[in-house]
Scaffold this motif. Structure first.
Motif, mmCIF file in Angstrom:
data_model
loop_
_atom_site.group_PDB
_atom_site.id
_atom_site.type_symbol
_atom_site.label_atom_id
_atom_site.label_comp_id
_atom_site.label_asym_id
_atom_site.label_seq_id
_atom_site.Cartn_x
_atom_site.Cartn_y
_atom_site.Cartn_z
ATOM 1 N N HIS A 188 0.841 -1.202 0.000
ATOM 2 C CA HIS A 188 0.000 0.000 0.000
ATOM 3 C C HIS A 188 0.878 1.255 0.000
ATOM 4 N N PRO A 189 1.660 1.489 -1.041
ATOM 5 C CA PRO A 189 2.557 2.652 -1.033
ATOM 6 C C PRO A 189 1.803 3.975 -1.022
ATOM 7 N N ARG A 190 0.696 4.069 -1.767
ATOM 8 C CA ARG A 190 -0.039 5.337 -1.815
ATOM 9 C C ARG A 190 -0.700 5.639 -0.475
ATOM 10 N N ASP A 191 -1.241 4.618 0.172
ATOM 11 C CA ASP A 191 -1.871 4.824 1.469
ATOM 12 C C ASP A 191 -0.835 5.201 2.523
ATOM 13 N N THR A 192 0.328 4.558 2.454
ATOM 14 C CA THR A 192 1.395 4.897 3.384
ATOM 15 C C THR A 192 1.858 6.330 3.185
ATOM 16 N N ALA A 193 1.945 6.748 1.906
ATOM 17 C CA ALA A 193 2.339 8.130 1.609
ATOM 18 C C ALA A 193 1.324 9.116 2.182
ATOM 19 N N ALA A 194 0.044 8.763 2.118
ATOM 20 C CA ALA A 194 -0.989 9.638 2.676
ATOM 21 C C ALA A 194 -0.799 9.826 4.177
ATOM 22 N N LEU A 195 -0.483 8.737 4.883
ATOM 23 C CA LEU A 195 -0.265 8.836 6.323
ATOM 24 C C LEU A 195 0.966 9.673 6.639
ATOM 25 N N VAL A 196 2.015 9.505 5.848
ATOM 26 C CA VAL A 196 3.234 10.298 6.063
ATOM 27 C C VAL A 196 2.948 11.781 5.846
ATOM 28 N N ILE A 197 2.173 12.104 4.815
ATOM 29 C CA ILE A 197 1.841 13.510 4.531
ATOM 30 C C ILE A 197 1.044 14.115 5.677
ATOM 31 N N LEU A 198 0.106 13.357 6.233
ATOM 32 C CA LEU A 198 -0.653 13.864 7.380
ATOM 33 C C LEU A 198 0.254 14.138 8.571
ATOM 34 N N VAL A 199 1.208 13.255 8.810
ATOM 35 C CA VAL A 199 2.153 13.458 9.910
ATOM 36 C C VAL A 199 2.996 14.711 9.658
ATOM 37 N N GLU A 252 -2.696 28.515 5.482
ATOM 38 C CA GLU A 252 -1.479 28.143 6.183
ATOM 39 C C GLU A 252 -0.905 26.862 5.568
ATOM 40 N N VAL A 253 0.425 26.751 5.593
ATOM 41 C CA VAL A 253 1.101 25.608 4.972
ATOM 42 C C VAL A 253 0.631 24.272 5.566
ATOM 43 N N PRO A 254 0.522 24.124 6.892
ATOM 44 C CA PRO A 254 0.046 22.833 7.423
ATOM 45 C C PRO A 254 -1.334 22.443 6.893
ATOM 46 N N VAL A 255 -2.205 23.445 6.680
ATOM 47 C CA VAL A 255 -3.534 23.144 6.157
ATOM 48 C C VAL A 255 -3.444 22.641 4.721
ATOM 49 N N VAL A 256 -2.573 23.236 3.923
ATOM 50 C CA VAL A 256 -2.397 22.795 2.534
ATOM 51 C C VAL A 256 -1.860 21.366 2.496
ATOM 52 N N VAL A 257 -0.860 21.087 3.324
ATOM 53 C CA VAL A 257 -0.291 19.736 3.358
ATOM 54 C C VAL A 257 -1.335 18.742 3.847
ATOM 55 N N TRP A 258 -2.102 19.130 4.887
ATOM 56 C CA TRP A 258 -3.177 18.256 5.377
ATOM 57 C C TRP A 258 -4.188 17.954 4.273
ATOM 58 N N ALA A 259 -4.548 18.963 3.469
ATOM 59 C CA ALA A 259 -5.534 18.765 2.405
ATOM 60 C C ALA A 259 -5.054 17.735 1.394
ATOM 61 N N VAL A 260 -3.753 17.744 1.083
ATOM 62 C CA VAL A 260 -3.205 16.755 0.144
ATOM 63 C C VAL A 260 -3.313 15.351 0.741
ATOM 64 N N GLY A 261 -2.890 15.208 1.990
ATOM 65 C CA GLY A 261 -2.980 13.899 2.640
ATOM 66 C C GLY A 261 -4.408 13.424 2.785
#
Length: 273
Positions: free
Chosen positions: A158-169, A186-195
């Motif tokens: 599950h590489p894509r799912d793992t990447a999503a969790l890393v992005i949220l962190v 804010e940058v954290p909100v943008v990164v959270w939206a991607v994850g």
């Protein structure tokens, strides 16, 4: 994730075909595998969700047992005695060898057998929540003890799912830094939206899990910030004091909410099968 769902079916049918070697004739084996695959396709109703397909395959049971049943059916039709599926042959589950239980184990007292299963990697203890998560986190563990669901295997599957969790962190870890906003965000909100988008479009989690994992940071920010901020200022303080306290604690609550959401999604991902 379509490839993942189809691969589960292919692995299951391959296990059945392997178990049928030396038990069924070549033509019988081919017919059996063909009918088994067709039956699985009927039961999955075209689903490409790996979790749902895993449940369908679990209802079919052990492939070796299906082969034994087919051999028995053919033998009864021919008036012969059914050949036995080799009991000591290792059956494959994904890339992990799984061996049948020793006869002496079945004769052990129930309490002793239950303790042995829970301690040495068999059935997870019902009294210990997240036992599967702890077992799966053992990167260097014996795959026999983890049931083939160690963290490294899950990351590869599950590489894509793992990447999503890393992005949220990463989004949570960026909160303490005073970064320049992107437009008005804010940058954290943008990164959270991607994850969160990767989580919501994933096929590995069900709808409830996806919503819980993606929305937990926002709930922590808004509800958690309001609750803790209100408790800190007390009922006599004014609105301005409340707003000040809210923004003082909301970032921390966002991080806590993200942590809770990521842990839950990771647990559900590790517990997929």
């Amino acid at each position: 994730m379509i490839e993942r769902a189809d691969q589960l079916v292919l692995n299951y049918v391959s296990q059945a075909a392997d178990a049928a070697h030396g038990v069924l004739r070549a033509d019988q084996r081919l017919d059996f595998v063909k009918r088994l695959r067709a039956r699985i396709e009927v039961e999955r109703h075209g689903s490409q969700n790996a979790r749902e397909v895993s449940k369908v395959l679990a209802r079919f049971g052990d492939p070796a047992a299906l082969v034994q049943e087919e051999a028995r059916r053919l033998a009864e039709a021919a008036g012969e005695e059914a050949p036995a599926v080799p009991a000591l042959a290792a059956q494959r589950s994904g890339s992990t060898l799984r061996f049948p239980a020793i006869v002496d184990d079945r004769d052990a007292p129930t309490g002793v057998r239950r303790i042995a299963e829970e301690r040495f990697g068999g059935r997870p203890s019902r009294g210990l929540p997240f036992a599967g998560l702890r077992r799966a986190a053992m990167f260097s563990a014996n795959p026999m003890a983890t049931g083939g669901r160690d963290a490294r295997t899950v990351v590869k599957e599950h590489p894509r799912d793992t990447a999503a969790l890393v992005i949220l962190v990463v989004a949570a870890l960026l909160v303490p830094f005073d970064l320049v906003p992107v437009a008005i965000f804010e940058v954290p909100v943008v990164v959270w939206a991607v994850g969160a988008a990767l989580v919501l479009f994933s096929d590995s989690w069900n709808t409830g899990d996806k919503l819980a994992g993606a929305v937990a940071p926002l709930l922590g920010y808004s509800l958690g910030g309001a609750l803790i901020g209100g408790l800190r200022v007390g009922p006599q303080a004014g609105f301005e004091a409340f707003v000040t306290q809210f923004f003082d604690v909301s970032g921390t609550m966002f991080m806590i909410g993200t942590g809770i959401g990521v842990v839950w999604l990771a647990y559900r991902l590790l517990d997929l099968n």
